[in-house]
Each structure stands twice: as structure tokens, then as C-alpha cells.
Scaffold this motif. Structure first.
Motif, PDB file in Angstrom:
ATOM      1  N   ASN A 289       0.846  -1.189   0.000  1.00 15.79           N
ATOM      2  CA  ASN A 289       0.000   0.000   0.000  1.00 15.79           C
ATOM      3  C   ASN A 289       0.881   1.237   0.000  1.00 15.79           C
ATOM      4  O   ASN A 289       1.890   1.289   0.702  1.00 15.79           O
ATOM      5  CB  ASN A 289      -0.913   0.033   1.238  1.00 15.79           C
ATOM      6  N   TYR A 290       0.472   2.227  -0.765  1.00 15.89           N
ATOM      7  CA  TYR A 290       1.201   3.490  -0.825  1.00 15.89           C
ATOM      8  C   TYR A 290       0.200   4.614  -0.570  1.00 15.89           C
ATOM      9  O   TYR A 290      -0.817   4.727  -1.260  1.00 15.89           O
ATOM     10  CB  TYR A 290       1.866   3.674  -2.194  1.00 15.89           C
ATOM     11  N   THR A 291       0.483   5.424   0.442  1.00 16.09           N
ATOM     12  CA  THR A 291      -0.424   6.501   0.831  1.00 16.09           C
ATOM     13  C   THR A 291       0.151   7.838   0.386  1.00 16.09           C
ATOM     14  O   THR A 291       1.326   8.131   0.619  1.00 16.09           O
ATOM     15  CB  THR A 291      -0.640   6.504   2.352  1.00 16.09           C
ATOM     16  N   TYR A 292      -0.701   8.653  -0.257  1.00 15.33           N
ATOM     17  CA  TYR A 292      -0.274   9.942  -0.787  1.00 15.33           C
ATOM     18  C   TYR A 292      -1.157  11.057  -0.250  1.00 15.33           C
ATOM     19  O   TYR A 292      -2.371  10.875  -0.077  1.00 15.33           O
ATOM     20  CB  TYR A 292      -0.374   9.954  -2.319  1.00 15.33           C
ATOM     21  N   ASP A 293      -0.536  12.203  -0.004  1.00 11.01           N
ATOM     22  CA  ASP A 293      -1.284  13.438   0.212  1.00 11.01           C
ATOM     23  C   ASP A 293      -1.440  14.103  -1.149  1.00 11.01           C
ATOM     24  O   ASP A 293      -0.462  14.292  -1.884  1.00 11.01           O
ATOM     25  CB  ASP A 293      -0.536  14.376   1.161  1.00 11.01           C
ATOM     26  N   ILE A 294      -2.676  14.445  -1.487  1.00 13.43           N
ATOM     27  CA  ILE A 294      -2.995  14.999  -2.799  1.00 13.43           C
ATOM     28  C   ILE A 294      -3.608  16.386  -2.641  1.00 13.43           C
ATOM     29  O   ILE A 294      -4.504  16.592  -1.819  1.00 13.43           O
ATOM     30  CB  ILE A 294      -3.992  14.104  -3.561  1.00 13.43           C
ATOM     31  N   SER A 307      -2.452   0.602  -4.434  1.00  9.19           N
ATOM     32  CA  SER A 307      -1.694  -0.642  -4.316  1.00  9.19           C
ATOM     33  C   SER A 307      -0.434  -0.617  -5.167  1.00  9.19           C
ATOM     34  O   SER A 307       0.389  -1.527  -5.091  1.00  9.19           O
ATOM     35  CB  SER A 307      -2.568  -1.833  -4.724  1.00  9.19           C
ATOM     36  N   THR A 308      -0.284   0.434  -5.997  1.00 13.46           N
ATOM     37  CA  THR A 308       0.874   0.584  -6.861  1.00 13.46           C
ATOM     38  C   THR A 308       1.398   2.006  -6.741  1.00 13.46           C
ATOM     39  O   THR A 308       0.617   2.952  -6.593  1.00 13.46           O
ATOM     40  CB  THR A 308       0.504   0.300  -8.328  1.00 13.46           C
ATOM     41  N   LYS A 309       2.710   2.170  -6.828  1.00  9.43           N
ATOM     42  CA  LYS A 309       3.273   3.509  -6.800  1.00  9.43           C
ATOM     43  C   LYS A 309       2.790   4.305  -8.003  1.00  9.43           C
ATOM     44  O   LYS A 309       2.697   3.782  -9.117  1.00  9.43           O
ATOM     45  CB  LYS A 309       4.796   3.448  -6.800  1.00  9.43           C
TER      46      LYS A 309
END
Length: 396
Positions: A289-294, A307-309
């Protein structure tokens, strides 16, 4: 097959794995794909246990009319009793019907989709040997093409090789999509002293914005005194164009076409928010899992989990958009709608919504990036709502 069961005088269901003292919910019959239409289609159903005794010794000629049995069926299947008692095939309540089937299994993978043709009253070729993803994709594409219903886009999980906007597996529809901070669905109309639901507000919005009264409406809307001003609804016009290069504002909302499939390209009208900042916040390689601030123009900052970069699914310097799929058919009929205040319109459009993340491809095409959790977005303020633009995205 749906019609065959619908025309039956009586449908007898033998629950061979339910003992005389057992319950309906223990039967494998409620976890098989084809039995969904066997439950919904017939008007009269009688259940028998493994020794051919009437379920709970109920002597009724139709167990669908027994309150206790209906309660069990509703609890086990998640299907509201009004559908259990009086179901009509078609393209209403599409998202709910997909949820009913989401945990059911079939011996042949393709039958997960084929068993739903009758539920949606669709006539498609049955092609045994195709993949389950392809069969489900064909079904979902036909639903969108015939109805314009975009609720089929509300899912989380693995994307389908058939189309990036569809899930690979029907289990992705098991969870109903509701933004976490969405207004209570049981709010009343202004007549009872409360605000209307977002659904009702948007119903009325589509009518109001489709009229020649719109320019003065918007100018009045910007005034503080506009909260008590009301405008009566009129008839909505028909969508007329699929030009991907055309941008629609709220002056031309009534001309926005419905979503449609052309071969495997989805022409999807959306309110678009350009992504300006992406920052990796954390990663869990065990899942992965990859978590991003958008940050997107016009939206509050939000967090997404993939689930993917992102760099693995986007082109170098690729453009990202968070979008709010839009079409008028979700807003319901325009006839006999009550007037609505302009402040209520602003409140409705400012509520949280489930967004899609799109990445731009060559030739003015886009692809959806599937997320591991719902992407709940919300406009920043009044100006961001009024300045929103609707454009057609060609999604593959």
C-alpha cells in the motif's frame, strides 16, 4: 431463465443442506450465482428443508408473504423486502443489484456475469470460454451504454483488464460507496425545518440550471440575501454532444451528454479538478500500500491509498485529475419538483463526493488509477463550486 421463473405459478426450493431445525442462512443456496434470480423472479416461493419438510412447518402457499421468513431473507441476502416481494428486472438500482451478487459464486467463472443478464433485463451473447473479467466488463459496459448509470464506477479493488473503470471481480461491489462525512440520508425537506438531502438538491439543480433563468440566478446567488430566494423548476433539455474538446460550465449543464461506451472507450462527463501536488506519505510493502497526500485545484487536501506507486502507472510528467463523474439521469425526473433555495444548491454541491483518479495518456485518452480505499473529496469554497467545469474524458 428469469422469464421462466417469473411465469411459474409456484417455485419450490429444496434446501438440501438445511436440517429441519436449521435456518435459511446456513444454506449454500444463498451463495450461488444463479439462485439470485431464482429468488427474485418468482412471485410465489416455498422452501423445503433436507427431509422435504416445509421450512419451520409453515403451511403458507407463499413464503414470500411470511413476515418472519422475509426478515430472514432480508438479513441473509441484504436485499430489501420490497424487492424480495415485488422485483422488476431492469436498470434501476444498478449499484444495489451488483452488491446483491457480489459474494455469490458460480462453477464457471463467466456465469458470475451471465447469471445477472435477466436481473438487468439485458440481452447479450453468452460466450463460454471468455474470461470472467471480460464477461463482467461486457455486462457493465452494456449497463452504462443503455442507462448512462455511473454508479458502476463506485468500487475499490483490482481494476479489470477489460477497462480501467471496471473492477476485475464482482466482489468489489460488496461495499456500498458512501462518503464518510456525507449529510444524513434521512434529512427532511425545508417544509419540516431541515435541509433536503444531497440527492434531492441535485435533482432540483439539474432543472434550475437547464433554463434561460440561469445567468440571473448565478448573479443573485452571489448576494448574501439570496438564501431565501426561490426559483420554480422547468423542463430539462436533452444532451446533444460527445465532443471531448468541449468544456461545459453551469450555463450549459443541460447540454452535457450522458456517459456512453464506444467500443472499449468510455466517454465520461466529469467535473474535473487538476492535481497540483502529490506527496508520498507512507508505504507498506507487505500489502503493498502506498499513501499519498494529494492537492487538487478547487478541492480540500485529501489522502489516497494505492496498491501501486503512482510513478509506475503514470507517464513522466503525466497529468493527473481528480474527477466527479456527472450525468443528469442520476438526478431523477424533473417533473413536479419543488422550488429550492440557491443556498441549498450551494450546500449540496459542496458536500463530499466519491472521486476517481485519472491519469492522462497519449491521444487525449485517460486511464483510471484504482485505489485501495474510497477517495472522498470536497470542494474548498463557494468560488470553487461556481467555477467548476465539466468536460468529457475519453477513458480506456
Amino acid at each position: 431463465m428469469f422469464t421462466w421463473y417469473r411465469q411459474s405459478a409456484l417455485t419450490i426450493v429444496h434446501l438440501s443442506d438445511v436440517p429441519g431445525t436449521g435456518s435459511l442462512g446456513s444454506s449454500e443456496w444463498f451463495r450461488r450465482g444463479w439462485t439470485l434470480q431464482e429468488l427474485l423472479a418468482p412471485r410465489n416461493v416455498v422452501f423445503y428443508t433436507e427431509n422435504w419438510s416445509l421450512y419451520k412447518n409453515l403451511a403458507s402457499s407463499n413464503h414470500k408473504t411470511d413476515i418472519a421468513v422475509l426478515a430472514e431473507l432480508e438479513n441473509e441476502t441484504g436485499i430489501d423486502r420490497r424487492f424480495l416481494r415485488n422485483f422488476f428486472p431492469g436498470l434501476d438500482d444498478v449499484r444495489s443489484r451488483l452488491q446483491w451478487a457480489s459474494l455469490r459464486r458460480t462453477t464457471r467463472p463467466e456465469d458470475v456475469a451471465y447469471s445477472l443478464f435477466g436481473i438487468f433485463n439485458l440481452h447479450l451473447p453468452v460466450m463460454y470460454g471468455e474470461s470472467a473479467e471480460n464477461a463482467l466488463g461486457r455486462l457493465l459496459a452494456e449497463i452504462v451504454s443503455q442507462s448512462g448509470d455511473i454508479s458502476v464506477l463506485d468500487w475499490i479493488g483490482e481494476p479489470s483488464p477489460f477497462h480501467s473503470c471496471f473492477p476485475a471481480h464482482i466482489i468489489s461491489y460488496h461495499r456500498l460507496p458512501v462518503p464518510t462525512s456525507q449529510p444524513n440520508a434521512e434529512e427532511q425537506s425545508p417544509a419540516s425545518g431541515q435541509q433536503p438531502t444531497l440527492f434531492k438538491v441535485l435533482q432540483k439543480l439539474c432543472v434550475l440550471l437547464a433554463t434561460s433563468l440561469l445567468p440571473p440566478f448565478l448573479s443573485q446567488f452571489l448576494l448574501p440575501s439570496s438564501a431565501d430566494h426561490r426559483i420554480s423548476p422547468v423542463q430539462r433539455r436533452t444532451p446533444d454532444s460527445y465532443a471531448s474538446s468541449e468544456v461545459y460550465d453551469f450555463y450549459s449543464l443541460a447540454r452535457v451528454p450522458l456517459p456512453r461506451f464506444f467500443n472499449r472507450l468510455l466517454a465520461l462527463p466529469c467535473i474535473a479538478y487538476h492535481v497540483t501536488t502529490v506527496q508520498l506519505k507512507g508505504e507498506d510493502l507487505s500489502l503493498p500500500n502506498y499513501t499519498y497526500d494529494i492537492q487538487a485545484s478547487g478541492l480540500m487536501q485529501l489522502e489516497i491509498t494505492l496498491s501501486t506507486k503512482l510513478e509506475n502507472v503514470t507517464r513522466p510528467q503525466g497529468v493527473l485529475h481528480l474527477v466527479r463523474p456527472w450525468h443528469s439521469k442520476l438526478l431523477g425526473p424533473s417533473a413536479e419538483l419543488d422550488a429550492v433555495t440557491e443556498q441549498q444548491l450551494l450546500s449540496g454541491l459542496g458536500s463530499p463526493f466519491n472521486a476517481l483518479l485519472l491519469t492522462q495518456l497519449p491521444h487525449n485518452e485517460h486511464k483510471r488509477i484504482a485505489s485501495s480505499t474510497l477517495i472522498t473529496a470536497q470542494p474548498i469554497d463557494r468560488a470553487s463550486i461556481l467555477n467548476s467545469k465539466i468536460r468529457i474524458f475519453n477513458v480506456v
